[in-house]
Design a protein around this motif. Structure first.
Motif, PDB file in Angstrom:
ATOM      1  N   THR A 105       0.833  -1.203   0.000  1.00 60.76           N
ATOM      2  CA  THR A 105       0.000   0.000   0.000  1.00 60.76           C
ATOM      3  C   THR A 105       0.870   1.255   0.000  1.00 60.76           C
ATOM      4  OG1 THR A 105      -1.738  -1.190   1.206  1.00 60.76           O
ATOM      5  CG2 THR A 105      -1.833   1.222   1.207  1.00 60.76           C
ATOM      6  N   VAL A 106       1.857   1.287   0.871  1.00 60.85           N
ATOM      7  CA  VAL A 106       2.745   2.447   0.957  1.00 60.85           C
ATOM      8  C   VAL A 106       3.583   2.581  -0.311  1.00 60.85           C
ATOM      9  CG1 VAL A 106       4.677   3.478   2.217  1.00 60.85           C
ATOM     10  CG2 VAL A 106       2.807   2.383   3.475  1.00 60.85           C
ATOM     11  N   LEU A 107       4.133   1.471  -0.782  1.00 64.97           N
ATOM     12  CA  LEU A 107       4.986   1.510  -1.964  1.00 64.97           C
ATOM     13  C   LEU A 107       4.201   1.954  -3.196  1.00 64.97           C
ATOM     14  CD1 LEU A 107       7.758   0.955  -3.196  1.00 64.97           C
ATOM     15  CD2 LEU A 107       7.074  -1.434  -3.500  1.00 64.97           C
ATOM     16  N   ALA A 108       2.988   1.443  -3.361  1.00 69.52           N
ATOM     17  CA  ALA A 108       2.167   1.842  -4.513  1.00 69.52           C
ATOM     18  C   ALA A 108       1.849   3.324  -4.467  1.00 69.52           C
ATOM     19  CB  ALA A 108       0.887   1.020  -4.536  1.00 69.52           C
ATOM     20  N   PHE A 109       1.560   3.839  -3.270  1.00 68.40           N
ATOM     21  CA  PHE A 109       1.274   5.270  -3.140  1.00 68.40           C
ATOM     22  C   PHE A 109       2.493   6.114  -3.505  1.00 68.40           C
ATOM     23  CE2 PHE A 109       1.613   9.007  -0.300  1.00 68.40           C
ATOM     24  CZ  PHE A 109       0.577   9.763  -0.832  1.00 68.40           C
ATOM     25  N   LEU A 110       3.668   5.737  -3.015  1.00 62.05           N
ATOM     26  CA  LEU A 110       4.876   6.506  -3.304  1.00 62.05           C
ATOM     27  C   LEU A 110       5.224   6.472  -4.794  1.00 62.05           C
ATOM     28  CD1 LEU A 110       7.112   5.499  -0.248  1.00 62.05           C
ATOM     29  CD2 LEU A 110       5.784   7.605  -0.568  1.00 62.05           C
ATOM     30  N   LEU A 111       5.095   5.306  -5.404  1.00 59.39           N
ATOM     31  CA  LEU A 111       5.375   5.210  -6.840  1.00 59.39           C
ATOM     32  C   LEU A 111       4.374   6.021  -7.655  1.00 59.39           C
ATOM     33  CD1 LEU A 111       6.247   1.413  -7.204  1.00 59.39           C
ATOM     34  CD2 LEU A 111       7.819   3.348  -7.070  1.00 59.39           C
ATOM     35  N   PHE A 187      -0.478  -3.123  -9.937  1.00 59.47           N
ATOM     36  CA  PHE A 187      -1.936  -2.988  -9.951  1.00 59.47           C
ATOM     37  C   PHE A 187      -2.386  -1.891  -8.988  1.00 59.47           C
ATOM     38  CE2 PHE A 187      -6.111  -4.245  -8.212  1.00 59.47           C
ATOM     39  CZ  PHE A 187      -6.860  -4.155  -9.367  1.00 59.47           C
ATOM     40  N   SER A 188      -1.897  -1.929  -7.754  1.00 59.26           N
ATOM     41  CA  SER A 188      -2.249  -0.892  -6.782  1.00 59.26           C
ATOM     42  C   SER A 188      -1.699   0.465  -7.210  1.00 59.26           C
ATOM     43  CB  SER A 188      -1.716  -1.271  -5.394  1.00 59.26           C
ATOM     44  OG  SER A 188      -2.282  -2.489  -4.948  1.00 59.26           O
ATOM     45  N   PHE A 189      -0.520   0.458  -7.812  1.00 63.06           N
ATOM     46  CA  PHE A 189       0.061   1.700  -8.350  1.00 63.06           C
ATOM     47  C   PHE A 189      -0.872   2.340  -9.369  1.00 63.06           C
ATOM     48  CE2 PHE A 189       2.176   2.926 -12.343  1.00 63.06           C
ATOM     49  CZ  PHE A 189       2.670   4.176 -11.975  1.00 63.06           C
ATOM     50  N   LEU A 190      -1.463   1.528 -10.230  1.00 59.23           N
ATOM     51  CA  LEU A 190      -2.362   2.049 -11.258  1.00 59.23           C
ATOM     52  C   LEU A 190      -3.620   2.644 -10.628  1.00 59.23           C
ATOM     53  CD1 LEU A 190      -2.288   2.150 -14.368  1.00 59.23           C
ATOM     54  CD2 LEU A 190      -3.748   0.128 -14.374  1.00 59.23           C
ATOM     55  N   LEU A 191      -4.145   2.002  -9.601  1.00 56.77           N
ATOM     56  CA  LEU A 191      -5.327   2.536  -8.914  1.00 56.77           C
ATOM     57  C   LEU A 191      -5.020   3.886  -8.280  1.00 56.77           C
ATOM     58  CD1 LEU A 191      -6.739  -0.682  -7.179  1.00 56.77           C
ATOM     59  CD2 LEU A 191      -7.542   0.402  -9.279  1.00 56.77           C
ATOM     60  N   TYR A 192      -3.882   3.975  -7.604  1.00 52.86           N
ATOM     61  CA  TYR A 192      -3.508   5.238  -6.970  1.00 52.86           C
ATOM     62  C   TYR A 192      -3.267   6.329  -8.005  1.00 52.86           C
ATOM     63  CZ  TYR A 192      -3.055   3.986  -2.041  1.00 52.86           C
ATOM     64  OH  TYR A 192      -3.315   3.646  -0.738  1.00 52.86           O
ATOM     65  N   ILE A 221      -4.818  17.372   1.753  1.00 50.60           N
ATOM     66  CA  ILE A 221      -5.579  17.280   0.504  1.00 50.60           C
ATOM     67  C   ILE A 221      -5.445  15.892  -0.112  1.00 50.60           C
ATOM     68  CG2 ILE A 221      -5.846  18.168  -1.831  1.00 50.60           C
ATOM     69  CD1 ILE A 221      -4.911  20.861  -0.868  1.00 50.60           C
ATOM     70  N   THR A 222      -4.196  15.483  -0.398  1.00 55.76           N
ATOM     71  CA  THR A 222      -3.993  14.243  -1.135  1.00 55.76           C
ATOM     72  C   THR A 222      -4.485  13.025  -0.363  1.00 55.76           C
ATOM     73  OG1 THR A 222      -2.044  15.228  -2.195  1.00 55.76           O
ATOM     74  CG2 THR A 222      -2.293  12.839  -2.326  1.00 55.76           C
ATOM     75  N   LEU A 223      -4.011  12.850   0.855  1.00 55.39           N
ATOM     76  CA  LEU A 223      -4.388  11.666   1.621  1.00 55.39           C
ATOM     77  C   LEU A 223      -5.886  11.580   1.890  1.00 55.39           C
ATOM     78  CD1 LEU A 223      -1.393  11.340   4.113  1.00 55.39           C
ATOM     79  CD2 LEU A 223      -1.816  10.093   1.987  1.00 55.39           C
ATOM     80  N   PRO A 224      -6.552  12.676   2.318  1.00 49.69           N
ATOM     81  CA  PRO A 224      -8.014  12.571   2.493  1.00 49.69           C
ATOM     82  C   PRO A 224      -8.758  12.234   1.203  1.00 49.69           C
ATOM     83  CG  PRO A 224      -7.170  14.474   3.667  1.00 49.69           C
ATOM     84  CD  PRO A 224      -6.043  13.965   2.841  1.00 49.69           C
ATOM     85  N   MET A 225      -8.307  12.785   0.077  1.00 49.05           N
ATOM     86  CA  MET A 225      -8.965  12.495  -1.192  1.00 49.05           C
ATOM     87  C   MET A 225      -8.731  11.059  -1.659  1.00 49.05           C
ATOM     88  SD  MET A 225     -10.624  15.229  -2.106  1.00 49.05           S
ATOM     89  CE  MET A 225     -10.902  15.070  -3.852  1.00 49.05           C
ATOM     90  N   LEU A 226      -7.688  10.432  -1.147  1.00 52.77           N
ATOM     91  CA  LEU A 226      -7.369   9.051  -1.524  1.00 52.77           C
ATOM     92  C   LEU A 226      -7.863   8.043  -0.494  1.00 52.77           C
ATOM     93  CD1 LEU A 226      -3.708   9.440  -2.847  1.00 52.77           C
ATOM     94  CD2 LEU A 226      -5.820   9.351  -4.171  1.00 52.77           C
ATOM     95  N   ARG A 227      -8.662   8.486   0.461  1.00 48.87           N
ATOM     96  CA  ARG A 227      -9.088   7.583   1.530  1.00 48.87           C
ATOM     97  C   ARG A 227      -9.854   6.372   0.991  1.00 48.87           C
ATOM     98  NH1 ARG A 227     -11.724  10.971   4.324  1.00 48.87           N
ATOM     99  NH2 ARG A 227     -10.051  11.567   5.731  1.00 48.87           N
ATOM    100  N   ASN A 228     -10.767   6.613   0.069  1.00 46.23           N
ATOM    101  CA  ASN A 228     -11.576   5.509  -0.464  1.00 46.23           C
ATOM    102  C   ASN A 228     -10.728   4.535  -1.278  1.00 46.23           C
ATOM    103  OD1 ASN A 228     -13.922   6.467   0.704  1.00 46.23           O
ATOM    104  ND2 ASN A 228     -14.516   7.658  -1.091  1.00 46.23           N
ATOM    105  N   ILE A 229      -9.836   5.060  -2.099  1.00 47.80           N
ATOM    106  CA  ILE A 229      -9.004   4.171  -2.921  1.00 47.80           C
ATOM    107  C   ILE A 229      -8.031   3.397  -2.048  1.00 47.80           C
ATOM    108  CG2 ILE A 229      -7.067   5.688  -3.485  1.00 47.80           C
ATOM    109  CD1 ILE A 229      -9.004   3.472  -5.928  1.00 47.80           C
ATOM    110  N   THR A 230      -7.581   4.003  -0.948  1.00 49.64           N
ATOM    111  CA  THR A 230      -6.707   3.282  -0.025  1.00 49.64           C
ATOM    112  C   THR A 230      -7.449   2.115   0.620  1.00 49.64           C
ATOM    113  OG1 THR A 230      -5.409   5.273   0.436  1.00 49.64           O
ATOM    114  CG2 THR A 230      -5.288   3.487   2.052  1.00 49.64           C
ATOM    115  N   GLY A 231      -8.698   2.361   1.011  1.00 50.92           N
ATOM    116  CA  GLY A 231      -9.499   1.268   1.556  1.00 50.92           C
ATOM    117  C   GLY A 231      -9.704   0.149   0.555  1.00 50.92           C
TER     118      GLY A 231
END
Length: 313
Positions: A105-111, A187-192, A221-231
């Motif tokens: 999860t963390v790696l996909a977000f950073l990439l 795959f997770s990278f693409l979603l993020y 801004i970024t993290l709150p807007m990505l809350r649903n995709i992170t879940g």
């Protein structure tokens, strides 16, 4: 006279319109049913029927030949709950999941952040991050089996170490985790990445005008807007990681690993069904595993619904 005619014929027109709408819905359902029918047939044939068949076999002592199966009730389930090998395999799958899900999860977000903000060669970075996900599991497993080879592998040679990655129980699961991160992070990278591109630019522009730096913009801004995709990413990764099988058996030459350290639940189920020929018992433990995965999925849905209801209030 005109008013009276309108009063008399208005209900008739309303009734006719309602009947027409109902007829259109029925026709739409009938036409749509022909398009859905092939999927329903395949879904019933390859999902519903095997599931029902597995439930039935779990109450029998069926073997792989399918002959002479007799009803044994809950004996298979009682044996499974007292089976230390089953619990060990479940523990290995859970341990793998605990390692993979946070890291991926963390790696996909950073990439995704890197690929989103980089200016030159965006397409190349995106291709490099996503390309491993397109490889078959056997290719990824064999590639990393060679990289982790203690004698000829590149990992030990580059870092100047002599770690027995695939022959020591302390490192075998870690090697599978590293392989899985490299193979499936795309795959997770693409979603993020898709979620980042959907965030309106004016939010960042307004934050800059208010004096927010890059860290504040990401946190507020970024993290709150990505809350649903992170879940979503976490839920999908949990369900996929609990079912780990391919890369584990390929990298360990279809064995349970050193001191059975990498035997996962799916692998143990297959061993019981196709090595020990105990189809009834294998069906029972697979049903137990299905219930556990369903419980995880339902728990995630319950938490998500409660969070949305709390936000709405």
């Amino acid at each position: 006279m005109t008013t009276s005619a309108q009063t008399v014929f208005a209900p008739a027109r309303a009734t006719t319109a309602a009947d027409s709408a109902t007829l259109r819905r029925k026709q739409g359902f009938q036409h749509g049913g022909w398009f859905v029918a092939p999927f329903l047939v395949l879904f019933t044939l390859f999902v519903i029927w095997p599931l029902l068949r597995g439930v039935y076999l779990s109450f029998t002592d069926a073997n792989i030949s399918g002959d002479g199966a007799s009803f044994v009730g809950l004996d298979n389930y009682r044996e499974a709950l007292d089976d230390p090998l089953m619990w060990d395999a479940l523990g290995h799958s859970a341990y793998f999941t605990l390692l993979v899900v946070p890291c991926i999860t963390v790696l996909a977000f950073l990439l995704a952040m890197l690929a989103h903000h980089i200016e030159r060669g965006k397409w190349l970075w995106r291709l490099c991050f996503f390309a491993p996900f397109l490889l078959p599991s056997t290719v990824a497993g064999n590639l990393w089996q060679w990289l982790f080879n203690p004698g000829t592998g590149m990992i030990n040679h580059v870092f100047g170490i002599e770690t027995p990655w695939l022959t020591d129980k302390s490192y075998a699961m870690l090697a599978i985790v590293i392989t899985t991160l490299w193979w499936t992070v795309g795959f997770s990278f693409l979603l993020y990445l898709a979620a980042l591109q959907s965030i309106p630019d004016h939010l960042y522009e307004a934050a800059k005008l208010d004096g927010a730096n890059a860290w504040h913009r990401m946190v507020h801004i970024t993290l709150p807007m990505l809350r649903n995709i992170t879940g979503l990413v976490i839920a999908l990764q949990i369900l996929a990681s609990l079912q780990v099988f391919d890369q584990a058996v390929v990298m360990l030459d279809f064995g349970p690993g050193p001191e059975n350290a990498t035997r996962t639940f799916v692998q143990y189920t297959l061993e019981e069904g196709f090595t020990s020929y105990r189809v009834g018992y294998a069906s029972a433990i697979s049903i137990i595993f299905f219930v556990l995965i369903a419980a995880v999925a339902l728990a995630r849905m319950w938490l998500l619904r409660n969070r949305e209801e709390g936000a709405a209030r």
